[in-house]
Motif scaffolding. Sequence first.
Motif, PDB file in Angstrom:
ATOM      1  N   ASN A   1      47.164  31.187  46.003  1.00  0.00           N
ATOM      2  CA  ASN A   1      47.294  31.296  44.548  1.00  0.00           C
ATOM      3  C   ASN A   1      48.121  30.147  43.976  1.00  0.00           C
ATOM      4  OD1 ASN A   1      45.776  33.621  44.361  1.00  0.00           O
ATOM      5  ND2 ASN A   1      47.533  35.005  44.375  1.00  0.00           N
TER       6      ASN A   1
ATOM      7  N   LEU B   1      47.594  37.319  34.962  1.00  0.00           N
ATOM      8  CA  LEU B   1      46.472  36.387  34.979  1.00  0.00           C
ATOM      9  C   LEU B   1      46.945  34.941  34.887  1.00  0.00           C
ATOM     10  CD1 LEU B   1      43.834  38.331  32.864  1.00  0.00           C
ATOM     11  CD2 LEU B   1      43.803  37.866  35.318  1.00  0.00           C
TER      12      LEU B   1
ATOM     13  N   ARG C   1      47.399  33.689  38.195  1.00  0.00           N
ATOM     14  CA  ARG C   1      46.129  33.375  38.869  1.00  0.00           C
ATOM     15  C   ARG C   1      45.336  32.327  38.088  1.00  0.00           C
ATOM     16  NH1 ARG C   1      43.454  38.695  38.774  1.00  0.00           N
ATOM     17  NH2 ARG C   1      41.641  37.384  39.207  1.00  0.00           N
TER      18      ARG C   1
ATOM     19  N   ASP D   1      42.342  30.379  39.439  1.00  0.00           N
ATOM     20  CA  ASP D   1      40.952  30.844  39.443  1.00  0.00           C
ATOM     21  C   ASP D   1      40.078  30.010  38.505  1.00  0.00           C
ATOM     22  OD1 ASP D   1      41.788  32.777  41.177  1.00  0.00           O
ATOM     23  OD2 ASP D   1      41.621  34.446  39.781  1.00  0.00           O
TER      24      ASP D   1
ATOM     25  N   SER E   1      35.091  33.153  40.685  1.00  0.00           N
ATOM     26  CA  SER E   1      36.503  33.491  40.484  1.00  0.00           C
ATOM     27  C   SER E   1      36.877  33.441  39.006  1.00  0.00           C
ATOM     28  CB  SER E   1      37.398  32.543  41.288  1.00  0.00           C
ATOM     29  OG  SER E   1      37.251  31.202  40.858  1.00  0.00           O
ATOM     30  N   ALA E   2      36.343  32.459  38.275  1.00  0.00           N
ATOM     31  CA  ALA E   2      36.629  32.353  36.841  1.00  0.00           C
ATOM     32  C   ALA E   2      36.020  33.519  36.079  1.00  0.00           C
ATOM     33  CB  ALA E   2      36.109  31.032  36.298  1.00  0.00           C
TER      34      ALA E   2
ATOM     35  N   GLU F   1      35.365  36.538  37.242  1.00  0.00           N
ATOM     36  CA  GLU F   1      36.145  37.740  37.549  1.00  0.00           C
ATOM     37  C   GLU F   1      37.467  37.739  36.783  1.00  0.00           C
ATOM     38  OE1 GLU F   1      36.390  37.577  41.777  1.00  0.00           O
ATOM     39  OE2 GLU F   1      34.442  38.575  42.089  1.00  0.00           O
ATOM     40  N   TRP F   2      38.078  36.559  36.664  1.00  0.00           N
ATOM     41  CA  TRP F   2      39.310  36.399  35.880  1.00  0.00           C
ATOM     42  C   TRP F   2      39.038  36.780  34.427  1.00  0.00           C
ATOM     43  CZ3 TRP F   2      41.201  33.633  31.742  1.00  0.00           C
ATOM     44  CH2 TRP F   2      42.576  33.394  31.691  1.00  0.00           C
TER      45      TRP F   2
ATOM     46  N   GLU G   1      38.690  40.568  33.894  1.00  0.00           N
ATOM     47  CA  GLU G   1      39.999  41.226  33.888  1.00  0.00           C
ATOM     48  C   GLU G   1      40.725  41.009  32.556  1.00  0.00           C
ATOM     49  OE1 GLU G   1      42.578  40.971  37.285  1.00  0.00           O
ATOM     50  OE2 GLU G   1      40.893  40.484  38.604  1.00  0.00           O
TER      51      GLU G   1
END
Length: 213
Positions: free
Chosen positions: A30, A57, A60, A63, A193-194, A196-197, A200
Amino acid sequence: MNEMLIIQNPETKKYALTNTGYIVSIQVRNIIGAMESIKKFEEFWLSHDLSGIPGGLLLRIGDLKDSELHKTTPEYLRLPHERYMELIRTSRWIKGVSPILFTDYSEEFLELAFARNVDIEIITTRSVYDKLMELSMPDAVKKVKDLPNVRLYITDNNPKVAFTVTDNFLSLGLFLPNGTYDMMSDLISTSKSAREWGIELFDYYKRRAERVI
């Protein structure tokens, strides 16, 4: 410390991460990803208001390291939005937070909802919702309310972030420190990944919003 992170199988003599080591490895990844994202888009992060992104976030932010920053000039504001519209038209579902009113986007989303049955969820502010209702014909509003694939939510707080996430991309726009939305910069990524970010982030605001349609 190494004994807490790595363990050796007495039979095979091979090394493996312990549970603690696995957790540490995730945090290291991370941090490395965050540093890559910060370095790649340093000016973007430094010059914008990040308060609309919750702390978890922000940790992270790596991401988003595979994103592309689309920028333009005041003379040609449509440039970042042309790429955005290309991606929107190929999406099967759309989730977005928009504390600002883009009439072109509203019309495009409605066309997708009616013509292609695209599932759409949008969160906006009460003031933008009121303005949208003022500009819309009563018959059009009724038709939208009858659509099972369109859901509209309002929040009483300004999210200070505008973004769209779909099954194939994430688009992230931010506000400037003076409170105005930056129309000339758009961070776009098609990575898993972006996306999913972005989901969220949408869920974060959805929990704080009230459904009106």
